[in-house]
Design an enzyme around this catalytic site. Structure first.
Site, PDB file in Angstrom:
ATOM      1  N   ASP A 115       0.805  -1.223   0.000  1.00  0.00           N
ATOM      2  CA  ASP A 115       0.000   0.000   0.000  1.00  0.00           C
ATOM      3  C   ASP A 115       0.833   1.266   0.000  1.00  0.00           C
ATOM      4  O   ASP A 115       0.337   2.322   0.390  1.00  0.00           O
ATOM      5  CB  ASP A 115      -0.952  -0.009   1.199  1.00  0.00           C
ATOM      6  CG  ASP A 115      -0.221  -0.138   2.519  1.00  0.00           C
ATOM      7  OD1 ASP A 115       0.980  -0.460   2.504  1.00  0.00           O
ATOM      8  OD2 ASP A 115      -0.843   0.091   3.568  1.00  0.00           O
ATOM      9  N   GLU A 116       2.080   1.179  -0.425  1.00  0.00           N
ATOM     10  CA  GLU A 116       2.934   2.362  -0.410  1.00  0.00           C
ATOM     11  C   GLU A 116       3.863   2.366  -1.610  1.00  0.00           C
ATOM     12  O   GLU A 116       4.278   1.305  -2.085  1.00  0.00           O
ATOM     13  CB  GLU A 116       3.856   2.358   0.823  1.00  0.00           C
ATOM     14  CG  GLU A 116       3.180   2.607   2.135  1.00  0.00           C
ATOM     15  CD  GLU A 116       4.212   2.566   3.251  1.00  0.00           C
ATOM     16  OE1 GLU A 116       5.253   3.227   3.123  1.00  0.00           O
ATOM     17  OE2 GLU A 116       3.971   1.846   4.234  1.00  0.00           O
TER      18      GLU A 116
END
Length: 355
Positions: A109-110
DNA sequence: TCTGGGGTCCTAGGACCC
DNA sequence: TCTGGGGTCCTAGGACCC
């Protein structure tokens, strides 16, 4: 405004919960907890994430599901579905790569983005719009001179915002904050620092590097001060990460006491890890076994193999030999097998002699 | 609040060698 | 033998992050 290099940190908001809510729109606005197989009565299972509505009941990621259930009996519990998150993540990263930027994926998620622009906020907004249009997921974007600044900035941007934190604004933003606000200083190190009189980022920034080195080692000590000054890595690496190793571990809902049972689980784990390595096309040079006894005492043993191998039987045999070095008098709540891979740039042994 | 799973990197100490 | 000093490899554990 002049054109220059920037680092952006793109952080998807509530990633796992957001993906689940897209699949279950009827749950929007309800307290939802995701974790394990989704059965909140199972012991030794923790929440991977919780929606804002669940957080209002004091539920947070890492909390045992049974505790979450007690705090909010009306919460909806869902099982984790890693392949679904993998797929959503891949779509986000592909969207980011369509821009004229450098993308370094940093987990599901990054991502860090390296960009040359005269208006990083405008770029951030376009990234957010594209990600939302493509996936219906929202993200926060931090802007900085390096990864550390951009990472902390995206925290300030949450949810769905944009925030800039650079060397110019570092001191006014960070100086009064506790040291564990820095990326890389956790609770343990913050407590040790506080014991030495360094409570805030400003105090750590003014510390004597030699004093820090004496307490935290020659690399870590000076590094903490470096972080407190707002410095950090500024290079965005777009080449795929080469894993150093791999592991599989299992926490048992009921303790293991039978040695044959324990040995059987080690066999399963070792085979699993060997198969993963084979699928990844990697050779194994070291094998480790992890045993967690009740209540929560963790021990590891490892050994280097005489030569790199991909042979499952060799890996399994090594794991059993290592297991034999443990004292298995107490009940076992977790078993794990991990391996180190040989790295491409450091071939294991001999060079072929020239003809 | 009885505490997941998968990673990375650093440190300290012992063994061994010259 | 009361013992030096450096270098390297290996192991166990700790800390941190997502």
């Amino acid at each position: 405004m002049s054109t220059r290099d920037w680092i952006l940190h793109v952080d998807l908001d509530q990633f796992i919960a957001a993906v689940e809510l897209l699949r279950h729109p009827e749950l929007r606005g309800k307290p939802v907890v995701v974790g394990g197989s989704g059965d909140p009565t199972q012991p030794r299972t923790v929440a991977a994430t919780a929606t804002y509505e669940a957080r209002e009941h004091g539920i947070h990621s890492g909390m045992p599901l049974r505790t979450a259930l007690r705090r909010c009996p009306d919460a909806v519990f869902l099982p984790t579905d890693p392949p679904a998150y993998e797929a959503a993540s891949a779509r986000v990263m592909a969207t980011l790569r369509e821009f004229p930027v450098r993308v370094e994926v940093w987990g599901w998620d990054e991502a860090f983005i390296g960009a040359t622009t005269d208006d990083p906020e405008a770029l951030a907004a376009r990234l957010q719009q594209a990600v939302h249009a493509r996936t219906r997921l929202t993200c926060s974007v931090g802007i900085g001179d390096n990864k550390h600044q951009a990472k902390l900035a995206s925290g300030y941007a949450k949810p769905a915002g944009i925030h800039r934190l650079t060397s110019d604004t570092w001191a006014q933003t960070m100086n009064a904050r506790p040291t564990d606000a820095l990326w890389g200083i956790g609770a343990r190190t913050a407590r040790k620092l506080a014991d030495l009189g360094y409570h805030t980022v400003a105090e750590l920034a003014a510390a004597d590097p030699a004093h820090l080195a004496a307490h935290f080692g020659p690399t870590n000590g000076p590094w903490y001060r470096y972080l407190a000054l707002g410095k950090g890595e500024a290079e965005v690496v777009t080449t795929p990460w080469i894993a150093r190793g791999h592991s599989r571990e299992t926490t048992f809902q009921h303790d293991l006491t039978d040695p044959a049972d324990i040995a059987r689980h080690i066999t399963d784990l070792a085979r699993h890890v060997a198969q993963d390595a084979a699928e990844a096309g990697r050779e194994i040079i070291r094998v480790s076994v992890k045993v967690r006894f009740t209540p929560f005492l963790t021990r590891t043993r490892q050994s280097k193999l005489p030569a790199p191998t991909t042979d499952p039987a060799t890996i399994t045999r090594a794991a059993h030999a290592i297991l034999g070095r443990f004292d298995l008098n107490r009940p076992v709540r977790l078993l794990g097998v991990s391996v180190d891979y040989t790295m491409p740039d450091q071939p294991a042994e001999e060079v072929t002699p020239p003809d």
